[in-house]
Design a protein around this motif. Structure first.
Motif, PDB file in Angstrom:
ATOM      1  N   THR A 359      -1.562  -9.031 104.311  1.00  0.00           N
ATOM      2  CA  THR A 359      -3.005  -8.988 104.514  1.00  0.00           C
ATOM      3  C   THR A 359      -3.366  -7.603 105.040  1.00  0.00           C
ATOM      4  O   THR A 359      -3.003  -7.244 106.153  1.00  0.00           O
ATOM      5  N   ARG A 360      -4.056  -6.825 104.245  1.00  0.00           N
ATOM      6  CA  ARG A 360      -4.384  -5.452 104.611  1.00  0.00           C
ATOM      7  C   ARG A 360      -5.733  -5.417 105.329  1.00  0.00           C
ATOM      8  O   ARG A 360      -6.681  -6.087 104.909  1.00  0.00           O
ATOM      9  N   GLN A 361      -5.779  -4.635 106.396  1.00  0.00           N
ATOM     10  CA  GLN A 361      -6.984  -4.582 107.213  1.00  0.00           C
ATOM     11  C   GLN A 361      -7.340  -3.140 107.544  1.00  0.00           C
ATOM     12  O   GLN A 361      -6.477  -2.263 107.564  1.00  0.00           O
ATOM     13  N   MET A 362      -8.631  -2.945 107.801  1.00  0.00           N
ATOM     14  CA  MET A 362      -9.141  -1.626 108.183  1.00  0.00           C
ATOM     15  C   MET A 362     -10.224  -1.816 109.229  1.00  0.00           C
ATOM     16  O   MET A 362     -10.982  -2.784 109.193  1.00  0.00           O
ATOM     17  N   SER A 363     -10.286  -0.903 110.187  1.00  0.00           N
ATOM     18  CA  SER A 363     -11.294  -0.942 111.242  1.00  0.00           C
ATOM     19  C   SER A 363     -12.056   0.376 111.251  1.00  0.00           C
ATOM     20  O   SER A 363     -11.438   1.449 111.182  1.00  0.00           O
ATOM     21  N   LEU A 364     -13.384   0.287 111.335  1.00  0.00           N
ATOM     22  CA  LEU A 364     -14.261   1.455 111.382  1.00  0.00           C
ATOM     23  C   LEU A 364     -15.026   1.413 112.699  1.00  0.00           C
ATOM     24  O   LEU A 364     -15.817   0.493 112.927  1.00  0.00           O
ATOM     25  N   VAL A 365     -14.790   2.383 113.565  1.00  0.00           N
ATOM     26  CA  VAL A 365     -15.409   2.418 114.887  1.00  0.00           C
ATOM     27  C   VAL A 365     -16.284   3.664 114.995  1.00  0.00           C
ATOM     28  O   VAL A 365     -15.757   4.781 114.966  1.00  0.00           O
ATOM     29  N   PRO A 366     -17.611   3.515 115.115  1.00  0.00           N
ATOM     30  CA  PRO A 366     -18.462   4.696 115.334  1.00  0.00           C
ATOM     31  C   PRO A 366     -18.127   5.353 116.663  1.00  0.00           C
ATOM     32  O   PRO A 366     -17.844   4.690 117.662  1.00  0.00           O
ATOM     33  N   TYR A 367     -18.163   6.663 116.697  1.00  0.00           N
ATOM     34  CA  TYR A 367     -17.781   7.387 117.902  1.00  0.00           C
ATOM     35  C   TYR A 367     -18.688   7.056 119.087  1.00  0.00           C
ATOM     36  O   TYR A 367     -18.222   7.000 120.234  1.00  0.00           O
ATOM     37  N   ALA A 368     -19.960   6.817 118.821  1.00  0.00           N
ATOM     38  CA  ALA A 368     -20.889   6.532 119.915  1.00  0.00           C
ATOM     39  C   ALA A 368     -20.605   5.195 120.585  1.00  0.00           C
ATOM     40  O   ALA A 368     -21.100   4.933 121.683  1.00  0.00           O
ATOM     41  N   ARG A 369     -19.814   4.326 119.962  1.00  0.00           N
ATOM     42  CA  ARG A 369     -19.526   3.006 120.532  1.00  0.00           C
ATOM     43  C   ARG A 369     -18.217   2.980 121.319  1.00  0.00           C
ATOM     44  O   ARG A 369     -17.861   1.948 121.884  1.00  0.00           O
ATOM     45  N   LEU A 370     -17.484   4.065 121.357  1.00  0.00           N
ATOM     46  CA  LEU A 370     -16.217   4.079 122.089  1.00  0.00           C
ATOM     47  C   LEU A 370     -16.470   3.984 123.589  1.00  0.00           C
ATOM     48  O   LEU A 370     -17.303   4.695 124.142  1.00  0.00           O
ATOM     49  N   GLN A 371     -15.743   3.082 124.244  1.00  0.00           N
ATOM     50  CA  GLN A 371     -15.850   2.904 125.682  1.00  0.00           C
ATOM     51  C   GLN A 371     -14.681   3.530 126.433  1.00  0.00           C
ATOM     52  O   GLN A 371     -14.835   4.000 127.543  1.00  0.00           O
ATOM     53  N   SER A 372     -13.507   3.495 125.823  1.00  0.00           N
ATOM     54  CA  SER A 372     -12.330   4.096 126.453  1.00  0.00           C
ATOM     55  C   SER A 372     -11.301   4.384 125.374  1.00  0.00           C
ATOM     56  O   SER A 372     -11.313   3.780 124.298  1.00  0.00           O
ATOM     57  N   VAL A 373     -10.410   5.308 125.676  1.00  0.00           N
ATOM     58  CA  VAL A 373      -9.309   5.657 124.785  1.00  0.00           C
ATOM     59  C   VAL A 373      -8.030   5.642 125.621  1.00  0.00           C
ATOM     60  O   VAL A 373      -7.997   6.200 126.719  1.00  0.00           O
ATOM     61  N   ARG A 374      -6.993   4.988 125.131  1.00  0.00           N
ATOM     62  CA  ARG A 374      -5.746   4.914 125.899  1.00  0.00           C
ATOM     63  C   ARG A 374      -4.552   5.083 124.974  1.00  0.00           C
ATOM     64  O   ARG A 374      -4.581   4.675 123.818  1.00  0.00           O
ATOM     65  N   VAL A 375      -3.524   5.704 125.503  1.00  0.00           N
ATOM     66  CA  VAL A 375      -2.271   5.928 124.790  1.00  0.00           C
ATOM     67  C   VAL A 375      -1.188   5.129 125.492  1.00  0.00           C
ATOM     68  O   VAL A 375      -1.011   5.251 126.708  1.00  0.00           O
ATOM     69  N   MET A 376      -0.454   4.312 124.739  1.00  0.00           N
ATOM     70  CA  MET A 376       0.562   3.437 125.326  1.00  0.00           C
ATOM     71  C   MET A 376       1.880   3.624 124.585  1.00  0.00           C
ATOM     72  O   MET A 376       1.903   3.857 123.375  1.00  0.00           O
ATOM     73  N   GLN A 377       2.986   3.478 125.343  1.00  0.00           N
ATOM     74  CA  GLN A 377       4.332   3.604 124.801  1.00  0.00           C
ATOM     75  C   GLN A 377       5.192   2.441 125.248  1.00  0.00           C
ATOM     76  O   GLN A 377       5.211   2.095 126.434  1.00  0.00           O
ATOM     77  N   GLY A 378       5.902   1.843 124.305  1.00  0.00           N
ATOM     78  CA  GLY A 378       6.915   0.872 124.635  1.00  0.00           C
ATOM     79  C   GLY A 378       8.273   1.534 124.774  1.00  0.00           C
ATOM     80  O   GLY A 378       8.421   2.740 124.493  1.00  0.00           O
ATOM     81  N   PRO A 379       9.297   0.795 125.186  1.00  0.00           N
ATOM     82  CA  PRO A 379      10.627   1.415 125.391  1.00  0.00           C
ATOM     83  C   PRO A 379      11.212   1.998 124.109  1.00  0.00           C
ATOM     84  O   PRO A 379      11.817   3.076 124.132  1.00  0.00           O
ATOM     85  N   ILE A 380      11.036   1.300 122.976  1.00  0.00           N
ATOM     86  CA  ILE A 380      11.558   1.834 121.715  1.00  0.00           C
ATOM     87  C   ILE A 380      10.749   3.042 121.279  1.00  0.00           C
ATOM     88  O   ILE A 380      11.305   4.025 120.758  1.00  0.00           O
ATOM     89  N   GLN A 381       9.437   2.987 121.482  1.00  0.00           N
ATOM     90  CA  GLN A 381       8.604   4.133 121.129  1.00  0.00           C
ATOM     91  C   GLN A 381       8.990   5.370 121.937  1.00  0.00           C
ATOM     92  O   GLN A 381       8.971   6.487 121.412  1.00  0.00           O
ATOM     93  N   ARG A 382       9.358   5.188 123.200  1.00  0.00           N
ATOM     94  CA  ARG A 382       9.734   6.335 124.015  1.00  0.00           C
ATOM     95  C   ARG A 382      10.990   7.011 123.480  1.00  0.00           C
ATOM     96  O   ARG A 382      11.123   8.234 123.519  1.00  0.00           O
ATOM     97  N   ARG A 383      11.931   6.214 122.973  1.00  0.00           N
ATOM     98  CA  ARG A 383      13.153   6.802 122.415  1.00  0.00           C
ATOM     99  C   ARG A 383      12.859   7.544 121.119  1.00  0.00           C
ATOM    100  O   ARG A 383      13.542   8.521 120.797  1.00  0.00           O
ATOM    101  N   LEU A 384      11.839   7.072 120.364  1.00  0.00           N
ATOM    102  CA  LEU A 384      11.516   7.693 119.082  1.00  0.00           C
ATOM    103  C   LEU A 384      10.437   8.766 119.207  1.00  0.00           C
ATOM    104  O   LEU A 384      10.085   9.397 118.206  1.00  0.00           O
ATOM    105  N   GLY A 385       9.907   8.960 120.414  1.00  0.00           N
ATOM    106  CA  GLY A 385       8.841   9.947 120.582  1.00  0.00           C
ATOM    107  C   GLY A 385       7.538   9.534 119.943  1.00  0.00           C
ATOM    108  O   GLY A 385       6.789  10.377 119.435  1.00  0.00           O
ATOM    109  N   LEU A 386       7.233   8.227 119.972  1.00  0.00           N
ATOM    110  CA  LEU A 386       6.031   7.688 119.357  1.00  0.00           C
ATOM    111  C   LEU A 386       5.123   7.076 120.421  1.00  0.00           C
ATOM    112  O   LEU A 386       5.545   6.832 121.553  1.00  0.00           O
TER     113      LEU A 386
END
Length: 457
Positions: A359-386
Motif C-alpha cells: 500500500t503506497r502512501q504520500m503525505s503533503l504538509v504545507p510549510y505554514a502548518r508545521l508545528q515542530s520538526v524533530r530528528v530521531m535515531q534508533g540503535p540500528i540507525q546510529r550504527r548506520l549513520g541514519l
C-alpha cells in the motif's frame, strides 16, 4: 433539546443492549423471556433518557456557549467560541425519519467532540451553526451555510466533484476483507458438511463472524455514499456524504494541516487512489475509527481527479509532478524490498514524503502548518549513520522522512524550520536577512548550500 431527543437516545441504547445479548443467551432463556428482558431494559432506558433530557440545555452568552447536562453528576461547561474550529451537522437514520439533526462542535486542542447537541430540528441546527460560526469569526452573519436537510446545493456553491456510488461499492469489493471472504465461507461450509453438524448456534456464530469481517467495507460504503464536494462563496470546502447517517461539513482551507494520498494494492489495477485531509480541531487521534474523524477528500478516484482536488486545496501543488529522492543505499538493511518506495522532497509549497511497498502512501504538509520538526535515531540507525525526520502538525499526523543520512536529516530539519517561519511571516523575513547561528563547539557545521545534501532528480 427537541422533545423527541429522549426517544432517539433510548433507541440507540436499546440497540446496544440487544447486540450485547448474544445468541447463546437467546438459546438459553428462550424467545419470550428474552423479549421481556429487552422490554424491561427499554423502559428503564427511556425513563433515564427523559430525566436526563429535562436536565440538559444550552445558551449563548456573548462569545461563549454554555451547556449544562447530567443527572447524578451535573456538568456546566463554558466553551469560548474563539476556540471553535468547526461545527458539523449529523443526521443518523432515526434523526432523518423524525426531521432532527445533531450538532457537533470541534474546538482547538479537544481530544473529543466538545459539545454534541442532540437533537435539534434541522432548521434550528442550521441557524445555530451559522450563528456560532459568525460569533467565532469563521463566517460573516448572513453568509449561506449549508444544512444537511436542504435539497440540492445552494446557488452560491460551485460544485467540484460527485463520486459515483458504483465506484464506492467496487472499491470496497477490492479490499482484503472482501477478497478473502469467499475462501472463509467455503472453509466453513466444508467443515460443516464433513462434520455433519448443522445447529442453530453454529449457523448464528458463522453469520456473526462473517458480518464482523464485512463490517468495515460495508461501513465505508454507507459512509461514503453520495459523496459530494463543493466550494462555497467564502472559498471554503463543503463536504456531504452518508446514507444511513448523512453528514454535512464546512471546512475552511486554512485549517487543513496536511493531505494524505493512498494507493491500495488491489486498487492499482484500476489506477485508483483515495485522499484524506488532516483538519485542525477535529477530534480523534491518528488511526481512530472513521466515525470519529472527518477527513475525507476523495474516497475513491483516479489520478487526474485527485490532481484537480489537491490543486483546489493546496494551490500550486501538482500531484503528478512532485520529485522525491530515496534514502541512501545503506538503508537497504532496514528496507530490503521497499527502499525505492521511500522518498522525501521539498517543493515551493509543501513538504512531500512517501512510503509503503504494497500500500503506497504520500503525505503533503504545507510549510505554514508545521508545528515542530524533530530528528530521531534508533540503535540500528546510529550504527548506520541514519535518522528519521518528523514534521509535526497540529492535527496529529506528521510527514515522516524515513532513514535519511544523519547530516541530511539535520539539514532538512533546519530548512523546514526556516520555510515554516517564512510561510507564516512572509513580509518581515522576506525584507530582512537573518544571520545564521554560529555552530556550537564539537558539532559538525551545516553545509554551505542545500545542493551538497539535496539532489533533485
Amino acid at each position: 433539546m427537541h422533545p423527541l431527543s429522549p426517544v432517539l437516545h433510548g433507541a440507540k441504547s436499546i440497540a446496544v443492549i440487544v447486540v450485547a445479548l448474544s445468541w447463546q443467551t437467546l438459546a438459553q432463556i428462550g424467545f419470550e423471556r428474552f423479549a421481556l428482558v429487552v422490554l424491561g431494559l427499554a423502559v428503564a432506558v427511556v425513563i433515564f433518557s427523559l430525566i436526563n433530557w429535562l436536565n440538559t440545555g444550552y445558551h449563548v452568552v456573548g462569545k461563549e456557549l454554555r451547556i449544562q447536562d447530567g443527572l447524578l453528576w451535573r456538568r456546566n461547561r463554558a466553551i469560548p467560541l474563539e476556540r471553535l474550529q468547526a461545527v458539523e451537522l449529523r443526521r443518523p437514520l432515526l434523526a432523518q425519519l423524525t426531521g432532527l439533526a445533531e450538532l457537533r462542535l470541534e474546538v482547538v486542542g479537544g481530544g473529543k467532540t466538545e459539545a454534541p447537541l442532540a437533537y435539534l430540528t434541522v432548521r434550528d441546527a442550521g441557524a445555530l451553526r451559522e450563528r456560532l460560526l459568525a460569533l467565532a469569526g469563521r463566517t460573516q452573519p448572513g453568509e449561506a451555510v449549508a444544512t444537511p436537510g436542504a435539497t440540492g446545493a445552494p446557488a452560491l456553491e460551485r460544485p467540484l466533484l460527485r463520486v459515483r456510488n458504483h465506484d464506492v461499492v467496487l472499491s470496497q469489493l477490492l479490499t482484503p476483507q472482501a477478497f478473502f471472504l469467499p475462501f472463509g465461507v467455503a472453509f466453513v461450509v466444508m467443515q460443516t458438511v464433513l462434520e455433519g453438524s448443522w445447529t442453530f448456534i453454529g449457523i448464528a456464530s458463522t453469520i456473526t463472524a462473517m458480518a464482523g469481517v464485512l463490517l468495515q467495507p460495508v461501513r465505508r460504503v454507507l459512509q461514503d455514499w453520495d459523496f459530494r464536494l463543493a466550494r462555497d462563496a467564502g472559498g471554503r470546502l463543503v463536504v456531504r456524504y452518508g446514507l444511513l447517517e448523512t453528514r454535512s461539513q464546512v471546512v475552511p482551507l486554512h485549517r487543513v494541516q496536511s493531505v494524505g494520498v493512498t494507493w491500495p494494492l488491489l486498487w492499482r489495477s484500476k489506477k485508483w487512489l483515495n485522499l484524506r485531509l488532516d483538519i485542525a480541531g477535529y477530534a480523534g487521534p491518528q488511526g481512530s475509527g472513521d466515525s470519529k474523524r472527518s477527513d475525507r477528500l476523495l474516497p475513491v478516484g483516479d489520478n487526474e481527479t485527485a490532481r484537480g482536488l489537491i490543486w483546489e486545496v493546496l494551490p500550486g501543488v501538482d500531484l503528478l509532478a512532485l520529485p522525491t529522492t530515496p534514502p541512501p543505499d545503506r538503508a537497504r538493511a532496514l528496507h530490503p524490498f521497499a527502499l525505492r518506495r521511500y522518498g522525501v522532497g521539498l517543493t515551493p509549497e509543501v513538504f512531500v514524503t512517501r512510503w509503503g511497498l504494497l500500500t503506497r502512501q504520500m503525505s503533503l504538509v504545507p510549510y505554514a502548518r508545521l508545528q515542530s520538526v524533530r530528528v530521531m535515531q534508533g540503535p540500528i540507525q546510529r550504527r548506520l549513520g541514519l535518522a528519521t525526520l518528523y514534521a509535526d502538525t497540529a492535527g496529529g499526523r506528521a510527514g515522516v522522512a524515513h532513514d535519511r543520512d544523519l547530516r541530511e536529516a539535520y539539514a532538512l530539519a533546519d530548512e523546514l524550520a526556516n520555510r515554516a517561519r517564512l510561510a507564516r511571516n512572509p513580509a518581515p523575513l522576506a525584507t530582512g536577512e537573518v544571520a545564521p547561528p554560529a555552530p556550537e563547539p564539537g558539532l559538525t557545521p551545516a553545509p554551505a548550500s542545500d545542493d551538497e545534501v539535496w539532489q533533485r532528480p
